[in-house]
Design a protein around this motif. Structure first.
Motif, PDB file in Angstrom:
ATOM      1  N   ASN A  80      -1.080  -9.534  -4.953  1.00 45.49           N
ATOM      2  CA  ASN A  80      -0.308  -8.593  -5.776  1.00 45.49           C
ATOM      3  C   ASN A  80      -0.605  -7.157  -5.384  1.00 45.49           C
ATOM      4  OD1 ASN A  80      -0.474 -10.489  -8.927  1.00 45.49           O
ATOM      5  ND2 ASN A  80       0.822 -10.734  -7.133  1.00 45.49           N
ATOM      6  N   GLU A  81      -1.871  -6.860  -5.085  1.00 44.89           N
ATOM      7  CA  GLU A  81      -2.241  -5.508  -4.673  1.00 44.89           C
ATOM      8  C   GLU A  81      -1.558  -5.125  -3.362  1.00 44.89           C
ATOM      9  OE1 GLU A  81      -6.459  -5.759  -4.553  1.00 44.89           O
ATOM     10  OE2 GLU A  81      -6.690  -5.718  -6.734  1.00 44.89           O
ATOM     11  N   LEU A  82      -1.323  -6.118  -2.502  1.00 43.02           N
ATOM     12  CA  LEU A  82      -0.601  -5.874  -1.256  1.00 43.02           C
ATOM     13  C   LEU A  82       0.904  -5.759  -1.478  1.00 43.02           C
ATOM     14  CD1 LEU A  82      -2.460  -8.372   1.116  1.00 43.02           C
ATOM     15  CD2 LEU A  82      -2.533  -5.875   1.248  1.00 43.02           C
ATOM     16  N   GLY A  83       1.345  -6.037  -2.713  1.00 47.00           N
ATOM     17  CA  GLY A  83       2.760  -5.959  -3.047  1.00 47.00           C
ATOM     18  C   GLY A  83       3.475  -7.296  -3.011  1.00 47.00           C
ATOM     19  N   PHE A  84       2.746  -8.405  -2.832  1.00 48.69           N
ATOM     20  CA  PHE A  84       3.359  -9.726  -2.718  1.00 48.69           C
ATOM     21  C   PHE A  84       3.137 -10.536  -3.984  1.00 48.69           C
ATOM     22  CE2 PHE A  84       2.980  -8.392   1.622  1.00 48.69           C
ATOM     23  CZ  PHE A  84       4.033  -8.999   2.290  1.00 48.69           C
ATOM     24  N   ASP A  85       4.146 -11.312  -4.367  1.00 51.49           N
ATOM     25  CA  ASP A  85       4.020 -12.304  -5.429  1.00 51.49           C
ATOM     26  C   ASP A  85       3.806 -13.678  -4.800  1.00 51.49           C
ATOM     27  OD1 ASP A  85       4.225 -10.951  -7.887  1.00 51.49           O
ATOM     28  OD2 ASP A  85       6.385 -10.702  -7.607  1.00 51.49           O
ATOM     29  N   VAL A  86       2.996 -14.496  -5.450  1.00 53.41           N
ATOM     30  CA  VAL A  86       2.789 -15.873  -5.008  1.00 53.41           C
ATOM     31  C   VAL A  86       3.767 -16.760  -5.768  1.00 53.41           C
ATOM     32  CG1 VAL A  86       1.148 -17.761  -4.771  1.00 53.41           C
ATOM     33  CG2 VAL A  86       0.360 -15.399  -4.579  1.00 53.41           C
ATOM     34  N   GLY A 136       7.465  -7.504  -3.040  1.00 53.01           N
ATOM     35  CA  GLY A 136       8.287  -6.915  -4.097  1.00 53.01           C
ATOM     36  C   GLY A 136       7.671  -7.028  -5.469  1.00 53.01           C
ATOM     37  N   HIS A 137       6.368  -7.272  -5.536  1.00 50.05           N
ATOM     38  CA  HIS A 137       5.703  -7.442  -6.833  1.00 50.05           C
ATOM     39  C   HIS A 137       5.930  -6.223  -7.722  1.00 50.05           C
ATOM     40  CE1 HIS A 137       2.621  -8.544  -9.760  1.00 50.05           C
ATOM     41  NE2 HIS A 137       2.099  -7.335  -9.616  1.00 50.05           N
ATOM     42  N   HIS A 138       5.677  -5.035  -7.191  1.00 51.58           N
ATOM     43  CA  HIS A 138       5.761  -3.824  -8.010  1.00 51.58           C
ATOM     44  C   HIS A 138       7.209  -3.416  -8.274  1.00 51.58           C
ATOM     45  CE1 HIS A 138       1.788  -3.584  -5.888  1.00 51.58           C
ATOM     46  NE2 HIS A 138       1.411  -3.442  -7.140  1.00 51.58           N
ATOM     47  N   CYS A 139       8.082  -3.562  -7.272  1.00 49.63           N
ATOM     48  CA  CYS A 139       9.471  -3.150  -7.508  1.00 49.63           C
ATOM     49  C   CYS A 139      10.152  -4.088  -8.499  1.00 49.63           C
ATOM     50  CB  CYS A 139      10.255  -3.035  -6.204  1.00 49.63           C
ATOM     51  SG  CYS A 139      10.487  -4.535  -5.280  1.00 49.63           S
ATOM     52  N   ARG A 140       9.789  -5.373  -8.521  1.00 55.27           N
ATOM     53  CA  ARG A 140      10.363  -6.278  -9.516  1.00 55.27           C
ATOM     54  C   ARG A 140       9.863  -5.923 -10.918  1.00 55.27           C
ATOM     55  NH1 ARG A 140      10.388 -10.030  -5.178  1.00 55.27           N
ATOM     56  NH2 ARG A 140       8.192 -10.531  -5.402  1.00 55.27           N
ATOM     57  N   GLU A 141       8.575  -5.543 -11.014  1.00 58.41           N
ATOM     58  CA  GLU A 141       8.042  -5.153 -12.309  1.00 58.41           C
ATOM     59  C   GLU A 141       8.722  -3.882 -12.815  1.00 58.41           C
ATOM     60  OE1 GLU A 141       3.737  -4.050 -14.427  1.00 58.41           O
ATOM     61  OE2 GLU A 141       3.816  -4.596 -12.305  1.00 58.41           O
ATOM     62  N   ASP A 152       8.669  -0.851  -2.687  1.00 59.58           N
ATOM     63  CA  ASP A 152       7.537  -1.373  -3.459  1.00 59.58           C
ATOM     64  C   ASP A 152       6.431  -0.339  -3.679  1.00 59.58           C
ATOM     65  OD1 ASP A 152       6.804  -4.056  -4.648  1.00 59.58           O
ATOM     66  OD2 ASP A 152       4.941  -3.539  -3.623  1.00 59.58           O
ATOM     67  N   ALA A 153       6.069   0.421  -2.655  1.00 59.56           N
ATOM     68  CA  ALA A 153       5.010   1.411  -2.838  1.00 59.56           C
ATOM     69  C   ALA A 153       5.453   2.526  -3.784  1.00 59.56           C
ATOM     70  CB  ALA A 153       4.590   1.995  -1.490  1.00 59.56           C
ATOM     71  N   GLN A 154       6.733   2.885  -3.726  1.00 61.49           N
ATOM     72  CA  GLN A 154       7.261   3.855  -4.675  1.00 61.49           C
ATOM     73  C   GLN A 154       7.156   3.308  -6.098  1.00 61.49           C
ATOM     74  OE1 GLN A 154      11.192   4.168  -3.089  1.00 61.49           O
ATOM     75  NE2 GLN A 154      10.687   5.826  -1.670  1.00 61.49           N
ATOM     76  N   ALA A 155       7.496   2.033  -6.253  1.00 62.13           N
ATOM     77  CA  ALA A 155       7.423   1.408  -7.577  1.00 62.13           C
ATOM     78  C   ALA A 155       5.995   1.419  -8.106  1.00 62.13           C
ATOM     79  CB  ALA A 155       7.956  -0.024  -7.505  1.00 62.13           C
TER      80      ALA A 155
END
Length: 402
Positions: A255-261, A285-290, A301-304
């Motif tokens: 998740n910290e890398l921006g990936f969802d499992v 897309g973990h952060h952009c989906r959140e 994702d990093a912007q999110a």
């Protein structure tokens, strides 16, 4: 021969383009001055009734193959340009046959790597470009896509909270397979190192980067970072039952890398003393989906992640920790994000993607606060950034795209 257009979500205005003229002869009546990368084909960027497209001349069979492959990549959610259609049956005024044309939607706020360096990118930014290319390549490989011609030239870059996000722009040699072999992955990485090495030498020869740049170190970094990310996303891990917490920790790291499992394979040994875990399906897309779920904003994702951090700071500063996160996020939208975006004059909105502008205002705030010895107000910061920093930046989209 009659003109024939096969299109996805057809734009009737495409018919009005001068298809009886070779692309290299198209005039400013159609072509817009947006940067485009190097290509073995003739490419033009055109403007039609509020929409911007890239048009590439190529062989008919190749055009249809790339069109269908790009549609497949869109369906599975991979970062690539969106195909618009294929035009065949072109002839000039003398009746001579002209090449087929592939039409794709222009990716707003994106730039080829050469344009980034022409607009002030320095050699010390290369690790960010390499990281973006590596993330793109890993994502494609996770989806069993063989690229075949990995290079900086075949990618468009969007700014992403100080770094970059990469999008595939040329799928001519690509192939979606049922299962991508290790050998094909390694071949893609080898091609990437060879092409990037040559591209860096070319940048040096043109004076776009420092003469003391060491291209062999950059391509070694590319290979190392690919291996590290691939292993992090797909590698197996074994531990005892007393360390079962490591399952959650592995998910947190991803998740910290921006990936969802999306799927995790968990196996215990015969005696149940040892646990083996291996991610089976992961998706960036973990952060952009959140953030999208909280605010409706669709960003990189990093912007999110940066915006989620600002929402957390807003929550703490207004003592809203007990409130529903969606309500707080919408309050943040109305109190902070939307008023800040409204401060940008219309003639400067083509310089930075809104989420990237917000990130850079936050960076500027840290700089101003250091100078002032106090926390500078976000809107005071935005005004200073818009007045002193934004005018010098090149336009990344034409005004009508906004």
């Amino acid at each position: 021969m009659a003109l024939h257009i096969v299109a996805h979500r057809p734009d009737p205005a495409v018919i009005s383009l001068p298809w009886g003229t070779p692309l290299e002869e198209w005039t400013d009546d159609y072509v817009v001055p947006l940067p485009r990368g190097l290509s073995r084909h003739v490419v033009r960027i055109v403007r039609l009734r509020g929409r911007t497209y890239a048009v590439k001349e190529t062989v008919e069979e190749i055009a249809f193959r790339e069109y269908r492959l790009l549609r497949d990549l869109q369906r599975i959610g991979l970062p690539a340009v969106m195909p618009q259609g294929v035009v065949t049956g072109r002839t000039d005024a003398a009746g001579e046959e002209l090449p087929a044309a592939l039409v794709t939607q222009h990716l707003s706020f994106s730039m080829p790597y050469r344009s980034l360096f022409a607009h002030g990118l320095r050699a010390d930014n290369l690790p960010s470009l390499v990281d973006a290319l590596v993330v793109l390549l890993v994502r494609l490989h996770l989806a069993d896509f063989y690229w075949g011609d990995v290079s900086l030239s075949n990618v468009l870059f969007r700014r992403n909270a100080g770094g970059f996000a990469a999008y595939l722009v040329d799928a001519e040699t690509g192939e979606l397979r049922e299962q991508l072999s290790r050998g094909m992955r390694e071949h893609d990485v080898t091609v990437a190192t060879e092409n990037v090495f040559a591209e860096l030498l070319d940048l040096q020869a043109s004076g776009a980067v420092d003469a003391d740049l060491r291209p062999h170190e950059v391509v070694a970094m590319l290979q190392d970072r690919y291996t590290a990310l691939w292993d992090q996303l797909t590698g197996a891990e074994e531990f005892s039952l007393e360390e079962i917490w490591r399952i959650e920790r592995r998910i947190e790291r991803l998740n910290e890398l921006g990936f969802d499992v999306e799927e995790l394979d968990i196996v215990t040994d015969f005696d149940g003393d040892t646990v083996r875990i291996q991610p089976q399906v992961v998706e960036l897309g973990h952060h952009c989906r959140e953030l999208r779920g909280l605010t409706g904003l669709d960003v990189e994702d990093a912007q999110a992640r940066r915006m989620l951090n600002d929402i957390a700071a807003y929550t703490a500063s207004h003592d809203l920790g007990r409130e529903d996160r969606s309500l707080v996020a919408n309050r943040w939208l109305g109190d902070v994000y939307e008023p800040l975006m409204a401060m940008v004059p219309a003639d400067r909105r083509g310089k930075l993607q809104p989420a990237e502008l917000f990130h850079q205002v936050l960076e500027h705030r840290w700089y101003l606060s250091e100078q002032a010895g106090r926390e500078v107000d976000i809107f005071e910061t935005a005004r200073d950034f818009i007045d002193t920093q934004l005018p010098a930046r090149p336009d990344e989209v034409i005004a009508e795209d906004l």
